[in-house]
Design an enzyme around this catalytic site. Structure first.
Site, PDB file in Angstrom:
ATOM      1  N   LYS A  83       8.625   0.784  -7.852  1.00  0.00           N
ATOM      2  CA  LYS A  83       8.698   1.427  -6.540  1.00  0.00           C
ATOM      3  C   LYS A  83       9.403   0.471  -5.580  1.00  0.00           C
ATOM      4  O   LYS A  83       8.984  -0.681  -5.395  1.00  0.00           O
ATOM      5  CB  LYS A  83       7.273   1.711  -6.065  1.00  0.00           C
ATOM      6  CG  LYS A  83       7.118   3.040  -5.374  1.00  0.00           C
ATOM      7  CD  LYS A  83       5.659   3.361  -5.220  1.00  0.00           C
ATOM      8  CE  LYS A  83       5.463   4.469  -4.227  1.00  0.00           C
ATOM      9  NZ  LYS A  83       4.038   4.662  -3.927  1.00  0.00           N
TER      10      LYS A  83
HETATM   11  O1  G3P Z   1       2.389   7.884  -2.159  1.00  0.00           O
HETATM   12  C1  G3P Z   1       2.502   7.340  -0.874  1.00  0.00           C
HETATM   13  C2  G3P Z   1       1.178   7.202  -0.255  1.00  0.00           C
HETATM   14  O2  G3P Z   1       0.391   6.289  -0.938  1.00  0.00           O
HETATM   15  C3  G3P Z   1       1.173   6.937   1.203  1.00  0.00           C
HETATM   16  O3  G3P Z   1       0.164   7.718   1.675  1.00  0.00           O
HETATM   17  O4  G3P Z   1      -1.591   8.443   3.199  1.00  0.00           O
HETATM   18  O5  G3P Z   1      -0.706   6.089   3.332  1.00  0.00           O
HETATM   19  O6  G3P Z   1       0.677   8.009   4.096  1.00  0.00           O
HETATM   20  P1  G3P Z   1      -0.392   7.547   3.170  1.00  0.00           P
END
Ligand code: G3P
Length: 214
Positions: A83
C-alpha cells in the site's frame, strides 16, 4: 464486488473467513497500531486464512525507502500487496515495483486525477477513501462511479477498492457504482447480516415448528 476486511485483527478476520465471505484484507499503520503488534509479526497471521491479497502499507515517504520496505514485506508472505500513498514519490515507487512484479494498492485517493495517475504508474489497485469524502460532504458515490467508468472506457486493468467505509449505505452504494472490491471494517460486516424481519421470521418458523411437535 469482492469483500475485503479493513482490519489488523486476526481473530476478526478468521471469524469472517469462516462465514465464507472475505476474500482479502487491507491494513494501514493506524489499524496495525490498534492490534498492538508490529506489522512483520501480524501480516503472516492475517495472510494465512485468506485466499486473496493482504495490503500492508509502507511508512517511508520517499521512493527508495518505499521500495526497500516493499521488498521486505513481499518476502514475508506471497499474497502481500504494497500500500503506497498517492504522492509523487509514491507514483515513482509504484512504477519501480511494477517492474519488479510486486503488486501495489495506491491509497489515500480522493480524486479522478489521482486515480488516473496511480493507474498509469502501474498500480494493481486504487483505493478511494469514500468515508472521509462523506465526512466533508463531497460526492463520494460519483467519484467511485467515475473512476470505474473511466477505467472501463480506457481499458485500464487497475481495480477499484472502495475504502474508508463506515456504514451499510456506503457498501450498498459502492456496489452499485461498480467498485470491484469494498474493504469493510468488522463492525459494518457485523451490521450487514442483521435485519429485524429475519429475526422475527426465524422466531416464528421455530415457534410453528415447535407447535407441530406436540
Ligand atoms: O481502508 C482505508 C481505511 O482504513 C481508512 O478508514 O475510517 O480511517 O477513514 P478511515
Amino acid at each position: 464486488m469482492k469483500i475485503f476486511m479493513d482490519t489488523g485483527n486476526v481473530e476478526e478476520i478468521e471469524k469472517f473467513v469462516d462465514w465464507g465471505v472475505v476474500y482479502g484484507v487491507t491494513t494501514n499503520p493506524s489499524l496495525i497500531a490498534k492490534s498492538g503488534r508490529i506489522q512483520e509479526e501480524v501480516i503472516p497471521e492475517i495472510a494465512a486464512p485468506v485466499k486473496g491479497t493482504v495490503s500492508a502499507e509502507v511508512i517511508s515517504t520517499v521512493c527508495a525507502g518505499m521500495v526497500k520496505e516493499a521488498e521486505k514485506l513481499s518476502k514475508i508472505v506471497g499474497n502481500v500487496v504494497i500500500k503506497i500513498p498517492c504522492i509523487a514519490e509514491g507514483l515513482k515507487a509504484v512504477r519501480v515495483l511494477r517492474g519488479m512484479c510486486i503488486k501495489t494498492n495506491v491509497t489515500l485517493v480522493f480524486s479522478m486525477g489521482q486515480a488516473l495517475l496511480a493507474a498509469r504508474a502501474g498500480a494493481t489497485y486504487v483505493s478511494p477513501f469514500i468515508g472521509r469524502l462523506d465526512d466533508i460532504v463531497e460526492d463520494w458515490v460519483k467519484l467511485v462511479e467515475n473512476i470505474v467508468k473511466a477505467f472501463k472506457i480506457y481499458g485500464i486493468e487497475t481495480e477499484v477498492i472502495a475504502a474508508s467505509i463506515r456504514n451499510i449505505e456506503h457498501v450498498e452504494r459502492v456496489m452499485l457504482a461498480g467498485a470491484q472490491i469494498a474493504t469493510i471494517p468488522t463492525k459494518v460486516l457485523e451490521a450487514m447480516i442483521k435485519h429485524p424481519l429475519t429475526d422475527k421470521g426465524l422466531e416464528q418458523f421455530l415457534a410453528d415448528y415447535g407447535s407441530t411437535m406436540k
